[in-house]
Design an enzyme around this catalytic site. Structure first.
Site, short mmCIF file in Angstrom:
data_model
loop_
_atom_site.label_atom_id
_atom_site.label_comp_id
_atom_site.label_asym_id
_atom_site.label_seq_id
_atom_site.Cartn_x
_atom_site.Cartn_y
_atom_site.Cartn_z
N SER A 262 -8.49 20.84 -41.00
CA SER A 262 -8.05 21.04 -39.75
C SER A 262 -8.30 20.08 -38.58
O SER A 262 -7.83 20.46 -37.77
CB SER A 262 -7.99 22.46 -39.45
N CYS A 263 -9.46 19.42 -38.94
CA CYS A 263 -10.24 18.84 -37.87
C CYS A 263 -10.01 17.14 -38.04
O CYS A 263 -9.46 16.42 -36.94
CB CYS A 263 -11.66 19.24 -37.85
N PHE A 264 -10.50 16.52 -38.66
CA PHE A 264 -10.46 14.81 -38.76
C PHE A 264 -9.13 14.45 -38.55
O PHE A 264 -8.92 13.57 -37.70
CB PHE A 264 -11.15 14.37 -40.36
N ASP A 267 -7.96 15.32 -35.03
CA ASP A 267 -8.87 14.88 -33.99
C ASP A 267 -8.81 13.48 -33.67
O ASP A 267 -8.86 12.66 -32.62
CB ASP A 267 -10.20 15.59 -34.17
#
Length: 423
Positions: A262-264, A267
């Site tokens: 859900s981040c890399f 982002d």
């Protein structure tokens, strides 16, 4: 301290539970009443190692959840932990940040207590100053002197989030004033970690930069791994030698299928769009995403080379989550692999210790099993896509296959007769 956490999702629930574990009185505001009820019963609505244990210790004591904003005026600190999903162009969607800011401002109107409103969600630099602060201050009116603002990014790895919270490398706090920073710092006083105090914008940028750099290390390792495979070199031997250089360190140098979660992905894309919006051309960051998007296709290419046309062939996929120790399949590298296999007409059997229910929502038509052995029966080939520790113990189970063609995207297997995507 009295702490309120807006959002009972992954970051919010871990944050709230850990602050309660440290002895604070914590209130979670989660608009999904069913999720709030589960939390109050000590039942985590998500899987995260050690989370259930902490919830059982704190729920109904100094941790509670509700689906309304009543009582927010009692909080010393209000953490905003809502999602910032990607928009169609990859930029961050701040609608939940805006909604939470409006609700906080309305709930605090008339309060005489000093509150520190702290953004923990990952947001583009400038969001706290240009969006959160103006919305809250306008709604507060004459009570604007009773609030401070901070940005306190999270650095939590899924599957290891509790340990990351309680034993952090650093605590980053960007603040609108020294008093606001002091209050947030006090919430972390039981943790043994350096505290970095910055401007609001710098704190926001630290989170984006950290994730983008780690993603860059992964894509770099994968590109080196692809080269190594072509010339017969084990990339893991190479990266072991490289990682011992103290200027580099061995973390995030494991070549394989690339990064997900859900981040890399979101982002890095958000940082690309931020750069473009400000007239910069982020060539390196675009390459990081491009390498990552192409990597899953390599394992299917190798599969084609080993067994020929895969139409009608039985392919076992072991591992569906984007990493081990979680049931999260967001941007999992198994999704593009399975999609390509289905496009080529493969018959897929799949197993994952945690994530099969989540993946069923995306691929309801493939065959799911409750153990690796059943998934391997009669398989023409096996692709191992997640680094679950239990997969390292597999050996005799592979004898159940029709032909023992085993290709792994994460270096986890210890048996013989296997091949890696880039080693």
């Amino acid at each position: 301290m009295k702490i309120s956490v807006i959002g009972g999702g992954y970051v919010g629930l871990v944050t709230a539970s850990c602050f309660a574990y440290l002895g604070h009185i914590v209130q979670i505001i989660e608009i999904d009443s069913k999720k709030a009820d589960l939390i109050n019963q000590g039942i985590p609505p998500i899987y995260e190692e050690k989370l259930e244990e902490i919830l059982k210790q704190t729920a109904g004591k100094n941790l509670s959840a509700q689906s309304h904003y009543e009582g927010l005026g009692d909080a010393d600190i209000i953490f905003i932990c809502v999602g910032t999903p990607p928009q169609d162009d990859g930029s961050a969607d701040l609608k939940y940040i805006i909604s939470a800011s409006k609700s906080i401002g309305a709930a605090l109107k008339g309060s005489k207590k000093y509150h520190v409103i702290t953004v923990k969600s990952t947001v583009p630099p400038g969001t706290t100053e240009s969006i959160v602060m103006p919305i809250v201050l306008e709604l507060l009116g004459n009570g604007s002197n009773c609030v401070g603002f901070c940005m306190n990014p999270e650095f939590l790895r899924e599957g290891r989030a509790i340990d990351d919270f309680l034993h952090p490398d650093r605590v980053v706090i960007g603040g609108s004033s020294e008093e606001a920073v002091r209050v947030v710092q006090e919430a972390y006083e039981k943790l043994d970690a350096p505290v970095i105090t910055t401007s609001l914008k710098a704190a926001e940028m630290i989170k984006y930069t950290s994730n983008a750099f780690l993603a860059t290390k992964i894509s770099f390792s994968n590109e080196i791994g692809n080269i190594c495979k072509k010339i017969g070199i084990n990339v893991y031997e190479v990266m072991k030698g490289v990682g011992l250089d103290h200027r580099i360190n061995p973390y995030f140098l494991n070549a394989g299928l690339g990064f997900g979660g859900s981040c890399f992905p979101k982002d890095v894309m958000a940082l690309i769009r931020l750069a473009e919006k400000n007239g910069e051309d982020p060539v390196l960051l675009r390459s990081v995403i491009d390498i990552n998007e192409r990597q899953p296709g390599r394992i299917v290419q190798i599969l084609n080379e080993r067994i020929g046309d895969i139409r009608g062939k039985n392919i076992t996929v072991l591992g569906l989550a984007f990493k081990d120790n979680t049931d999260d399949v967001r941007d999992s590298r198994s999704i593009p692999v399975i999609s390509e296999l289905l496009e080529h007409g493969a018959v897929i059997s799949a197993y994952d210790p945690m994530a099969f229910e989540s993946m069923k929502k995306i691929f309801p038509g493939i065959n799911y099993h409750t153990n690796a052995g059943d998934a391997l029966i009669g398989a023409d080939a096996c692709l191992v896509l997640t680094e679950w520790p239990e997969f390292s113990k597999l050996n005799d189970e592979f004898n159940l296959m029709k032909s023992r063609v085993i290709i792994e995207g994460r270096k986890i297997l210890s048996c013989s007769g296997i091949e890696g995507v880039c080693w």
